[in-house]
Design a protein around this motif. Structure first.
Motif, PDB file in Angstrom:
ATOM      1  N   ASN A   1       0.707  -1.038   0.644  1.00 23.63           N
ATOM      2  CA  ASN A   1      -0.345  -0.114  -0.257  1.00 23.63           C
ATOM      3  C   ASN A   1       0.847   1.319  -0.087  1.00 23.63           C
ATOM      4  OD1 ASN A   1      -2.414  -1.143  -0.384  1.00 23.63           O
ATOM      5  ND2 ASN A   1      -2.502  -1.786   2.181  1.00 23.63           N
ATOM      6  N   PHE A   2       1.574   1.401  -0.945  1.00 25.57           N
ATOM      7  CA  PHE A   2       2.689   2.243  -0.783  1.00 25.57           C
ATOM      8  C   PHE A   2       3.594   2.461   0.296  1.00 25.57           C
ATOM      9  CE2 PHE A   2      -1.109   2.439  -3.151  1.00 25.57           C
ATOM     10  CZ  PHE A   2      -0.605   2.353  -4.422  1.00 25.57           C
TER      11      PHE A   2
ATOM     12  N   TYR B   1      -2.424  -3.027  -2.054  1.00 22.95           N
ATOM     13  CA  TYR B   1      -1.121  -3.497  -3.330  1.00 22.95           C
ATOM     14  C   TYR B   1      -0.159  -3.623  -3.088  1.00 22.95           C
ATOM     15  CZ  TYR B   1      -5.308  -0.877  -6.022  1.00 22.95           C
ATOM     16  OH  TYR B   1      -6.386   0.295  -6.194  1.00 22.95           O
TER      17      TYR B   1
ATOM     18  N   THR C   1       3.854  -3.539  -4.229  1.00 24.58           N
ATOM     19  CA  THR C   1       4.902  -2.873  -5.123  1.00 24.58           C
ATOM     20  C   THR C   1       6.503  -4.122  -5.007  1.00 24.58           C
ATOM     21  OG1 THR C   1       3.296  -0.730  -5.693  1.00 24.58           O
ATOM     22  CG2 THR C   1       5.636  -0.507  -6.783  1.00 24.58           C
TER      23      THR C   1
ATOM     24  N   ARG D   1       9.867  -3.701  -6.777  1.00 27.63           N
ATOM     25  CA  ARG D   1      11.117  -2.653  -7.266  1.00 27.63           C
ATOM     26  C   ARG D   1      11.073  -3.306  -8.835  1.00 27.63           C
ATOM     27  NH1 ARG D   1      13.322   2.102  -3.888  1.00 27.63           N
ATOM     28  NH2 ARG D   1      11.439   2.833  -4.364  1.00 27.63           N
TER      29      ARG D   1
ATOM     30  N   ARG E   1       3.685  -3.203 -10.186  1.00 30.12           N
ATOM     31  CA  ARG E   1       2.683  -2.929  -8.995  1.00 30.12           C
ATOM     32  C   ARG E   1       1.929  -3.804  -8.898  1.00 30.12           C
ATOM     33  NH1 ARG E   1       1.518   2.681  -8.760  1.00 30.12           N
ATOM     34  NH2 ARG E   1       3.572   2.454  -7.485  1.00 30.12           N
TER      35      ARG E   1
ATOM     36  N   LYS F   1      -1.813  -6.324  -7.744  1.00 27.28           N
ATOM     37  CA  LYS F   1      -3.411  -5.602  -6.327  1.00 27.28           C
ATOM     38  C   LYS F   1      -3.597  -7.252  -5.847  1.00 27.28           C
ATOM     39  CE  LYS F   1      -7.524  -3.130  -5.818  1.00 27.28           C
ATOM     40  NZ  LYS F   1      -8.648  -2.662  -5.816  1.00 27.28           N
TER      41      LYS F   1
ATOM     42  N   LYS G   1      -2.809  -6.830 -12.196  1.00 33.79           N
ATOM     43  CA  LYS G   1      -1.097  -6.247 -12.574  1.00 33.79           C
ATOM     44  C   LYS G   1      -1.298  -5.362 -13.031  1.00 33.79           C
ATOM     45  CE  LYS G   1       3.192  -7.112 -13.992  1.00 33.79           C
ATOM     46  NZ  LYS G   1       4.508  -7.776 -14.883  1.00 33.79           N
ATOM     47  N   THR G   2      -0.750  -4.383 -13.082  1.00 38.17           N
ATOM     48  CA  THR G   2      -0.131  -2.755 -13.785  1.00 38.17           C
ATOM     49  C   THR G   2       0.665  -3.792 -14.437  1.00 38.17           C
ATOM     50  OG1 THR G   2      -1.574  -1.754 -12.199  1.00 38.17           O
ATOM     51  CG2 THR G   2      -0.604  -1.152 -13.640  1.00 38.17           C
TER      52      THR G   2
END
Length: 181
Positions: free
Chosen positions: A134-135, A150, A152, A154, A158, A160, A179-180
């Motif tokens: 979640n960022f 979420y 992420t 690196r 990203r 969900k 997946k984005t």
């Protein structure tokens, strides 16, 4: 304040020539900036599209980046210009649904599946502070990941956690991920 933002943030817009369209990914643009000696923390998002990218930068760095990107071989034929943050083009990201099977909802187990690596390699990614839930940076490898979170990673993307939809015969949890790309 919008005026304040407009004075401190600009966009470096790179438009590629036709023969280079679709060839470059996020890491290509990021690598080019690193080659210029710019640290990652000095730039904002890099929004990639098929015919180029919009790089969000602070106004103090904009002129340096604009002038020096032109000196790199890969961008010599590209159109590189500075523009106001108000001219930012939003790019709708495509989303892909994937299904994974995990032993538990622990962060290291989920990361191992998403990054397609071993659990010990997933733990290294977590230790290297390359994982965000979640960022927010997460360094606890045994943290339970909830539905709707979420993640992420690196260099990987990203994701969900859409839903946990049961278990396999062997007792593994079936999880639907968005997946984005």
């Amino acid at each position: 304040n919008e005026d304040q933002i407009e004075k401190t943030i600009e966009i470096i817009k790179i438009t590629l020539p036709k023969e280079q369209e679709g060839k470059y990914e996020h890491r290509t643009y990021l690598g080019s900036l690193m080659k210029l000696g710019i640290e990652r923390k000095m730039i904002g998002d890099i929004l990639v599209k098929s015919n180029g990218a919009n790089i969000i930068v602070c106004t103090d760095m904009a002129e340096y980046i604009e002038n020096n990107l032109k000196s790199l071989t890969r961008f010599q034929k590209s159109k590189i210009e500075r523009t106001s943050i108000n001219n930012l083009e939003y790019i709708k990201k495509e989303k892909e649904k994937i299904k994974i099977n995990v032993k538990s909802m622990r962060l290291d187990s989920i990361v191992a599946e998403l990054a397609r690596c071993s659990r010990s390699d997933a733990n290294k990614l977590i230790e290297q502070e390359k994982i965000f839930i979640n960022f927010k940076k997460e360094i606890n490898n045994s943290k339970k990941v909830e539905e709707g979170s979420y993640i992420t990673i690196r260099g990987k993307g990203r994701f969900k956690i859409m839903e946990m939809c049961g278990k396999t015969k062997s007792g593994r949890i079936v999880v639907i991920i968005e997946k984005t790309t």
